[in-house]
Design an enzyme around this catalytic site. Structure first.
Site, PDB file in Angstrom:
ATOM      1  CG  ASP A 177      -2.089   0.927   1.096  1.00  0.00           C
ATOM      2  OD1 ASP A 177      -2.104   1.847   0.034  1.00  0.00           O
ATOM      3  OD2 ASP A 177      -3.027   0.940   1.637  1.00  0.00           O
TER       4      ASP A 177
HETATM    5  C1  BGC Z   1      -4.711   3.469   0.103  1.00  0.00           C
HETATM    6  C2  BGC Z   1      -4.971   2.552  -1.102  1.00  0.00           C
HETATM    7  C3  BGC Z   1      -4.783   3.361  -2.492  1.00  0.00           C
HETATM    8  C4  BGC Z   1      -3.458   3.682  -2.543  1.00  0.00           C
HETATM    9  C5  BGC Z   1      -2.913   4.801  -3.861  1.00  0.00           C
HETATM   10  C6  BGC Z   1      -3.607   4.538  -0.042  1.00  0.00           C
HETATM   11  O1  BGC Z   1      -3.702   5.348   0.794  1.00  0.00           O
HETATM   12  O2  BGC Z   1      -5.014   2.705   1.420  1.00  0.00           O
HETATM   13  O3  BGC Z   1      -6.413   1.657  -1.188  1.00  0.00           O
HETATM   14  O4  BGC Z   1      -4.988   2.140  -3.580  1.00  0.00           O
HETATM   15  O5  BGC Z   1      -3.540   4.616  -1.378  1.00  0.00           O
HETATM   16  O6  BGC Z   1      -3.927   5.728  -3.865  1.00  0.00           O
END
Ligand code: BGC
Length: 761
Positions: free
Chosen positions: A229
Site C-alpha cells: 500500500d
Molecule cells: C490506500 C490504497 C490506495 C493507495 C493509492 C492508499 O492510501 O490505502 O487503497 O490504492 O493509497 O492511492
C-alpha cells in the site's frame, strides 16, 4: 520481452530500482533493456488517473472519469455477472488510458460499522466478499488489465491504520479475514495483491512472511505480484525477504540503495531480489503485450452502465404499501441529497466524475411526473444543526402532497478513508426532519445515501426505507427508476444493520488500546453474532424486499449422507407469485450439528444465486457444496476440518428469513490427532471407533464402584456415573476408584490405545 533473459542482463542497481516506483503511479523504466514504465491507478469503482499532480488521498484532480457504485453498494447486488460487466468496463477504460493495473477490489471484512472505509469494502461475510471480488477481478482482467485485491490483511479500521496491530487468532483469520481474499485469489488470480499498512499479530503486513509467502504463495499458490500500500513499507530489505515485490510510491532511491547494500553484504540473497523483479516484470510484460490500441473510454456508455449497476444494488428495506409511487400522485421531494446526492466516498477512491445525475434532475426530465413533484431542502450538509425553518418548510410541503420522499444519510465529513466514525448516528438535523415529516405525512419514504449502517430511531414511524448507499454518479436515475417501479428492487444487505452501535460484537474492543487491537469477538462478526445471540437487529444481513413475492418449494439434496470429500447438490424451486417481474436472491446458509463440540455461529452463508423471474414463473436454483461449506479451521491440524454430524441446509431471503431447510449427515474422513496420556479425558477416548472393547473393563469398574452411598454422592445412577466418567482424565481412575485401578494398568491401557491410533492412522 523475455522476462527471465532480461533479468540476467540487469545490473544489481537496476534490479533494486525496479522494486520501487518512479513516482506516485509509475514503475521505473530501464530504457537500455526495453523495459517500459507501467502505470497503476485507483480504483476500485472508477478510474482515478492522475496525469499531473499526484497524491494518494484524492486531493489533486484526476482525469474526468465515471464513478460506479462503491463496494458497499455493489456487494448488495449479490450479482456476479453484474460485477463482471462493471469490471469489463473498468478494464476497457484502463486500456484506453494506458493504465496497467486498477487498484482494487477492496475486500476487508466490515468488522464494525465505524470503519471509515466500509463504503469501499464489500461485506461482513467473507464468502460474499470473495465471490463479488472474484467477479470484479475476472471482469477487469478479461480486458488484459490487472487488479490489486486489497488490503491484505486484517485492515479493518482507519484509526492508527499505519501502526495498529490486529491481534487475531488463527482460526478467526482463516475463517473471516483471510477467507475474504482466499476465494478470489484462488479463483480469479488477480495480477497483484496489495499488502496493508497495519500489523498482524505484531508484524507489519509488508514484512509478514507468514501471510505474504507461507499462506499466499505456498498454500494458495499465488503467482502474481505483491505490491505495498502507498507508504506501507517499513523495512525495505525485510519486506522483500518476506515476499513484498514492489514498493509504492517512489522512495526517491533510498530503499533501492538499501537493497543493493543488503545483497552486497550478504544479508539478502540475490535470488530473492531476482524473484521479486520477475514478478514485477511479468505484470509489465502482460499488460504491454496485450495492449488494446482500439479501446475507447466512452464515458456516456459507462454512465449508462453505472445506472444499470446502481439499479441492481439498491435495497428496499421497508415498504408498507407506499412504493412504487404512481405518476399521478403528488410527491414532496425533501432533502439536499435529492439535488446533490452523496454518491461516493472520500480518499483514494474519489473519482472526478464526468457528470452526476440527481434524482431531482431525472424527475424534471420525466414528462409524466415532473408536474407532480415539489422540492424542499430540509437541511444543509454544510451545517450540523437542527434547522427549524427548513424543517417547517418541508413539513408544510409534505402536508400538501400524497407522499413524501426524503433523501437523507451521511455527509462527506462523517465517513471517509483516513478516519473512523465515532458513532453510528445520522446528523441530528436530518433525524429531526424525518420525525417531523413522518408525522405530517403517513406516506413518508426515506432514501438513504451512506457508506455504512446508521441508527434509525425513526424506522417504525416511516412507511418506506430505501438504502441507496453510495451508488455512483448515476444513482439519481437508478433511485427514480426504483421509486416509480420502472425497476423492481433486488438488492440485499451485505451487512447487518444493528439497532444501535453498542449491539455490534466488536463494540467493546474496536480500536483497541493504543496500537493493540484485539479481535476478541473472534469468528462472531456481523450476523454470525447477532443470529447466534438471537438479537433483535434493525435489518438483518441479506435482507431486501421486492415489489413482487417469491415462494420456495421442492428442496432437494443429491444425497442424505455424504463424506466430507464428496460434494453435495442442493436444489430449490423458486416461484414468482406476484404480478410483476423481479429478481430473487436465494441465499444458502449452512448450520453446524446441534450437538457439535466446536463453538460456531448458528449458520454461515455458503451460497447465493440471483434469478430473474417473470410473474408466475418458476425456476430451479442449484448449488454445489463441498467440504469448505461444512468445515471450520482446526488449528490442531492447521487445516479445514469437518465435524461428523447432521448439518442443516437453510435457503432463504435473509439470514433471518429462512424459507426452506433440510438436513444432511456429513462424515469426517479425517480423525483429529489425539496423543493419549494420563490427562486425556475418558470421553475423548470413547469417541474413537474401536476402543469399546479396550475400555469396557474400566467402565465396568467405575460404574459399579461404590462411592460411599447416598450421603456422599446422592442417589448415583449408572447414567450419572457414565457421564462423570466421560469428563474424567485417565489418572482420575486411580484416585476415584481407589484400589481398583493401578498406574501400571493405565500405562498398559495407554500403550494399547496409542497402538490402535497408530493402526487406524
Ligand atoms: C490506500 C490504497 C490506495 C493507495 C493509492 C492508499 O492510501 O490505502 O487503497 O490504492 O493509497 O492511492
Amino acid at each position: 520481452m523475455d522476462v527471465k533473459k532480461v533479468i540476467q542482463q540487469m545490473t544489481l542497481e537496476e534490479k533494486a530500482g525496479i522494486c520501487s516506483g518512479s513516482d506516485f503511479w509509475h514503475t521505473k523504466a530501464v530504457e537500455r533493456l526495453g523495459i517500459p514504465q507501467m502505470m497503476v491507478s485507483d480504483g476500485p469503482h472508477g478510474l482515478r488517473k492522475q496525469d499531473l499532480e499526484s497524491d494518494h488521498l484524492g486531493i489533486n484532480e484526476s482525469i474526468k472519469a465515471v464513478c460506479f457504485p462503491a463496494g458497499c453498494a455493489t456487494a448488495a447486488s449479490f450479482d456476479r455477472d453484474l460485477l463482471y460487466s462493471m469490471g469489463q468496463a473498468l478494464g476497457n477504460e484502463c486500456q484506453a488510458e494506458g493504465v496497467a493495473v486498477i487498484l482494487g477490489p477492496a475486500v476487508n471484512i466490515k468488522r464494525s460499522p465505524l470503519c471509515g472505509r466500509n463504503f469501499e469494502y464489500y461485506s461482513e461475510d467473507p464468502y460474499l466478499a470473495t465471490e463479488i471480488a472474484a467477479s470484479h477481478i475476472k471482469g477487469v482482467q478479461s480486458k488484459n488489465v490487472g487488479t490489486s485485491i486489497k488490503h491484505f490483511l486484517a485492515n479493518n479500521q482507519e484509526h492508527r491504520r499505519m501502526s495498529s496491530s490486529s491481534e487475531v487468532d488463527e482460526r478467526t483469520l482463516r475463517e473471516l479475514y483471510l477467507a475474504a481474499f482466499e476465494g478470489a485469489i484462488k479463483e480469479a488470480k488477480p495480477w497483484t495483491v496489495m499488502c496493508a499498512y497495519n500489523r498482524i499479530n505484531g508484524v507489519y503486513a509488508a514484512e509478514n512472511k507468514t501471510y505474504l509467502t507461507d499462506v499466499l504463495r505456498d498454500e494458495w499458490g499465488y503467482e502474481g505480484m505483491i505490491i505495498s500500500d502507498w507508504g506501507a513499507v517499513n523495512n525495505r530489505v525485510a519486506d522483500l525477504a518476506a515476499g513484498l515485490d514492489l514498493e509504492m510510491p517512489s522512495s526517491s532511491g533510498l530503499t533501492d540503495k538499501m537493497i543493493v547494500e543488503a545483497v552486497q553484504n550478504g544479508t539478502l540473497d540475490e535470488a530473492v531480489l531476482d524473484k521479486a523483479v520477475e514478478n514485477i516484470l511479468n505484470v509489465v510484460e502482460r499488460f504491454e503485450s496485450n495492449r488494446d490500441t482500439e479501446a475507447v473510454f466512452d464515458r456516456d456508455a459507462d454512465h449508462a452502465l453505472a445506472r444499470k449497476v446502481a439499479q441492481e444494488c439498491i435495497v428496499l428495506l421497508k415498504n408498507e404499501d407506499v412504493l412504487p409511487l404512481k405518476t399521478e400522485e403528488s410527491v414532496a421531494i425533501i432533502g439536499e441529497f435529492a439535488k446533490a446526492p452523496r454518491y461516493q466516498g472520500g480518499g483514494s477512491s474519489h473519482i472526478n466524475s464526468h457528470k452526476v445525475e440527481s434524482v431531482w434532475e431525472i424527475l424534471m426530465e420525466c414528462d409524466s411526473c415532473k408536474d407532480k413533484v415539489y422540492f424542499a431542502q430540509g437541511y444543509s450538509t454544510k451545517e450540523d444543526i437542527i434547522d427549524e425553518k427548513k424543517i417547517a418548510q418541508a413539513v408544510e410541503l409534505a402536508k400538501q402532497t400524497d407522499k413524501a420522499v426524503l433523501f437523507a444519510g451521511l455527509p462527506d465529513s462523517y465517513e471517509s478513508e483516513g478516519f473512523d466514525r465515532s458513532h453510528m448516528k445520522m446528523p441530528e438535523g436530518q433525524n429531526a426532519l424525518i420525525e417531523a415529516v413522518a408525522e405530517a405525512n403517513p406516506n413518508t419514504i426515506v432514501v438513504l445515501h451512506n457508506g455504512s449502517p446508521v441508527e434509525m430511531p425513526w424506522a417504525d414511524k416511516v412507511s418506506g426505507i430505501i438504502e441507496a448507499y453510495l451508488g455512483g454518479q448515476a444513482i439519481g436515475g437508478a433511485v427514480a427508476d426504483v421509486l416509480y417501479g420502472k425497476v423492481n428492487p433486488s438488492g440485499h444487505l451485505a451487512e447487518s444493520f444493528p439497532i444501535k452501535l453498542e449491539d455490534n460484537p466488536s463494540y467493546l474492543y474496536y480500536h483497541g488500546e493504543g496500537d493493540r487491537v484485539e479481535y476478541r469477538e473472534g469468528v462472531f462478526a456481523g450476523y454470525r453474532y447477532y443470529d447466534t445471540k438471537k438479537m433483535e437487529v434493525r435489518f438483518p444481513f441479506g435482507h431486501g424486499l421486492s415489489y413482487t413475492a417469491f415462494v420456495y418449494s421442492n428442496v432437494k439434496l443429491s444425497e442424505d449422507s455424504i463424506r466430507d470429500t464428496d460434494s453435495l447438490e442442493v436444489s430449490v424451486d423458486v416461484t414468482n407469485t406476484g404480478d410483476r417481474a423481479g429478481k430473487e436472491v436465494v441465499q444458502l446458509y449452512v448450520a453446524p450439528p446441534k450437538d457439535g463440540r466446536i463453538i460456531r455461529p448458528v449458520h454461515e452463508l455458503k451460497g447465493f444465486e440471483k434469478v430473474f423471474l417473470e410473474p408466475g414463473e418458476t425456476k430451479t436454483v442449484t448449488f454445489t457444496l463441498s467440504k469448505r461449506a461444512f468445515a471450520y479451521y482446526e488449528t490442531k491440524i492447521n487445516d479445514w476440518h469437518v465435524e461428523t454430524g447432521k448439518y442443516t441446509i437453510e435457503l432463504g431471503q435473509s439470514s433471518r428469513k429462512i424459507l426452506a431447510e433440510c438436513e444432511v449427515q456429513v462424515e469426517s474422513t479425517r480423525r483429529l490427532p489425539l496423543n493419549i496420556n494420563l490427562d486425556t479425558l475418558f470421553g475423548d477416548i470413547q469417541k474413537i471407533p474401536g476402543t469399546e472393547k479396550i475400555l469396557e473393563p474400566f467402565i465396568k469398574i467405575f460404574t459399579e464402584f461404590d462411592m460411599g452411598g447416598d450421603d456422599k454422592l446422592g442417589s448415583s445412577t449408572k447414567e450419572m456415573m457414565e457421564s462423570m466418567l466421560r469428563d474424567l482424565p485417565l489418572r482420575g481412575l486411580v484416585s476415584f476408584v481407589q484400589g481398583k485401578v493401578s498406574y501400571q494398568q493405565l500405562y498398559d491401557l495407554m500403550e494399547q490405545l496409542n497402538y490402535l491410533l497408530f493402526k487406524i492412522g
